[in-house]
Scaffold this motif. Structure first.
Motif, PDB file in Angstrom:
ATOM      1  N   GLY A  10      17.654 -12.479  13.028  1.00 44.52           N
ATOM      2  CA  GLY A  10      17.735 -11.778  14.304  1.00 44.52           C
ATOM      3  C   GLY A  10      16.927 -12.401  15.421  1.00 44.52           C
ATOM      4  N   ILE A  11      16.420 -13.605  15.236  1.00 44.89           N
ATOM      5  CA  ILE A  11      15.647 -14.290  16.274  1.00 44.89           C
ATOM      6  C   ILE A  11      16.614 -15.155  17.068  1.00 44.89           C
ATOM      7  N   GLY A  12      16.645 -14.998  18.368  1.00 49.46           N
ATOM      8  CA  GLY A  12      17.593 -15.735  19.191  1.00 49.46           C
ATOM      9  C   GLY A  12      17.043 -17.069  19.669  1.00 49.46           C
ATOM     10  N   VAL A  13      17.895 -18.074  19.670  1.00 46.55           N
ATOM     11  CA  VAL A  13      17.548 -19.389  20.196  1.00 46.55           C
ATOM     12  C   VAL A  13      18.656 -19.787  21.149  1.00 46.55           C
ATOM     13  N   SER A  14      18.298 -20.364  22.258  1.00 44.62           N
ATOM     14  CA  SER A  14      19.290 -20.766  23.239  1.00 44.62           C
ATOM     15  C   SER A  14      20.179 -21.881  22.675  1.00 44.62           C
ATOM     16  N   PRO A  15      21.483 -21.616  22.546  1.00 40.47           N
ATOM     17  CA  PRO A  15      22.383 -22.651  22.033  1.00 40.47           C
ATOM     18  C   PRO A  15      22.447 -23.865  22.954  1.00 40.47           C
ATOM     19  N   LEU A  16      22.304 -23.629  24.255  1.00 35.74           N
ATOM     20  CA  LEU A  16      22.339 -24.743  25.205  1.00 35.74           C
ATOM     21  C   LEU A  16      21.162 -25.683  24.986  1.00 35.74           C
ATOM     22  N   LEU A  17      19.995 -25.111  24.727  1.00 38.53           N
ATOM     23  CA  LEU A  17      18.809 -25.924  24.455  1.00 38.53           C
ATOM     24  C   LEU A  17      18.994 -26.732  23.172  1.00 38.53           C
ATOM     25  N   LEU A  18      19.544 -26.098  22.154  1.00 35.22           N
ATOM     26  CA  LEU A  18      19.785 -26.790  20.888  1.00 35.22           C
ATOM     27  C   LEU A  18      20.762 -27.948  21.077  1.00 35.22           C
ATOM     28  N   VAL A  19      21.837 -27.715  21.806  1.00 37.57           N
ATOM     29  CA  VAL A  19      22.837 -28.755  22.032  1.00 37.57           C
ATOM     30  C   VAL A  19      22.241 -29.904  22.844  1.00 37.57           C
ATOM     31  N   ALA A  20      21.471 -29.574  23.875  1.00 37.45           N
ATOM     32  CA  ALA A  20      20.866 -30.616  24.707  1.00 37.45           C
ATOM     33  C   ALA A  20      19.871 -31.460  23.901  1.00 37.45           C
ATOM     34  N   ALA A  21      19.001 -30.796  23.163  1.00 36.63           N
ATOM     35  CA  ALA A  21      18.004 -31.527  22.371  1.00 36.63           C
ATOM     36  C   ALA A  21      18.682 -32.343  21.274  1.00 36.63           C
ATOM     37  N   SER A  22      19.664 -31.753  20.606  1.00 31.27           N
ATOM     38  CA  SER A  22      20.380 -32.483  19.558  1.00 31.27           C
ATOM     39  C   SER A  22      21.120 -33.684  20.130  1.00 31.27           C
ATOM     40  N   GLY A  23      21.643 -33.538  21.332  1.00 33.58           N
ATOM     41  CA  GLY A  23      22.332 -34.654  21.983  1.00 33.58           C
ATOM     42  C   GLY A  23      21.400 -35.829  22.240  1.00 33.58           C
ATOM     43  N   VAL A  24      20.178 -35.523  22.644  1.00 35.61           N
ATOM     44  CA  VAL A  24      19.189 -36.583  22.879  1.00 35.61           C
ATOM     45  C   VAL A  24      18.847 -37.285  21.568  1.00 35.61           C
ATOM     46  N   TRP A  25      18.588 -36.507  20.514  1.00 37.80           N
ATOM     47  CA  TRP A  25      18.255 -37.089  19.209  1.00 37.80           C
ATOM     48  C   TRP A  25      19.434 -37.889  18.652  1.00 37.80           C
ATOM     49  N   LEU A  26      20.643 -37.343  18.782  1.00 37.14           N
ATOM     50  CA  LEU A  26      21.827 -38.041  18.286  1.00 37.14           C
ATOM     51  C   LEU A  26      22.029 -39.352  19.032  1.00 37.14           C
ATOM     52  N   SER A  27      21.866 -39.319  20.344  1.00 38.99           N
ATOM     53  CA  SER A  27      21.993 -40.547  21.141  1.00 38.99           C
ATOM     54  C   SER A  27      20.956 -41.586  20.737  1.00 38.99           C
ATOM     55  N   SER A  28      19.741 -41.123  20.475  1.00 42.47           N
ATOM     56  CA  SER A  28      18.687 -42.051  20.041  1.00 42.47           C
ATOM     57  C   SER A  28      19.029 -42.675  18.690  1.00 42.47           C
ATOM     58  N   GLY A  29      19.540 -41.873  17.768  1.00 41.15           N
ATOM     59  CA  GLY A  29      19.936 -42.393  16.463  1.00 41.15           C
ATOM     60  C   GLY A  29      21.066 -43.406  16.566  1.00 41.15           C
ATOM     61  N   ILE A  30      22.041 -43.103  17.411  1.00 42.39           N
ATOM     62  CA  ILE A  30      23.162 -44.041  17.602  1.00 42.39           C
ATOM     63  C   ILE A  30      22.666 -45.338  18.229  1.00 42.39           C
ATOM     64  N   ALA A  31      21.757 -45.227  19.194  1.00 40.72           N
ATOM     65  CA  ALA A  31      21.212 -46.430  19.830  1.00 40.72           C
ATOM     66  C   ALA A  31      20.464 -47.302  18.818  1.00 40.72           C
TER      67      ALA A  31
END
Length: 74
Positions: free
Chosen positions: A40-61
């Motif tokens: 029942g603890i809420g986390v902003s999905p937009l924040l998760l997507v943005a942060a994951s996008g940065v990490w994913l981009s770094s991994g791909i690079a």
């Protein structure tokens, strides 16, 4: 011969680091969000997507850098 082996080791290290970055920045937070949602603890999905996008981009690079290093083989 030694140059080729060092080049392969460097490319392998970059690729392994890329995998670790993706797991740390994408998979782990996604699992954490699933556990938080079940409690029942809420986390902003937009924040998760943005942060994951940065990490994913770094991994791909890092992975692409490893491929570029392998391109230097003789």
């Amino acid at each position: 011969m030694i140059h080729n082996e060092r080049t392969k080791l460097t490319a392998n290290w970059l690729n392994a680091t890329a995998s670790g970055v993706i797991i740390t920045g994408v998979v782990a937070p996604s699992i954490a969000v699933l556990f938080q949602l079940s409690m029942g603890i809420g986390v902003s999905p937009l924040l998760l997507v943005a942060a994951s996008g940065v990490w994913l981009s770094s991994g791909i690079a890092l992975h692409l850098l490893g491929r570029k290093v392998l391109g230097r083989l003789m």
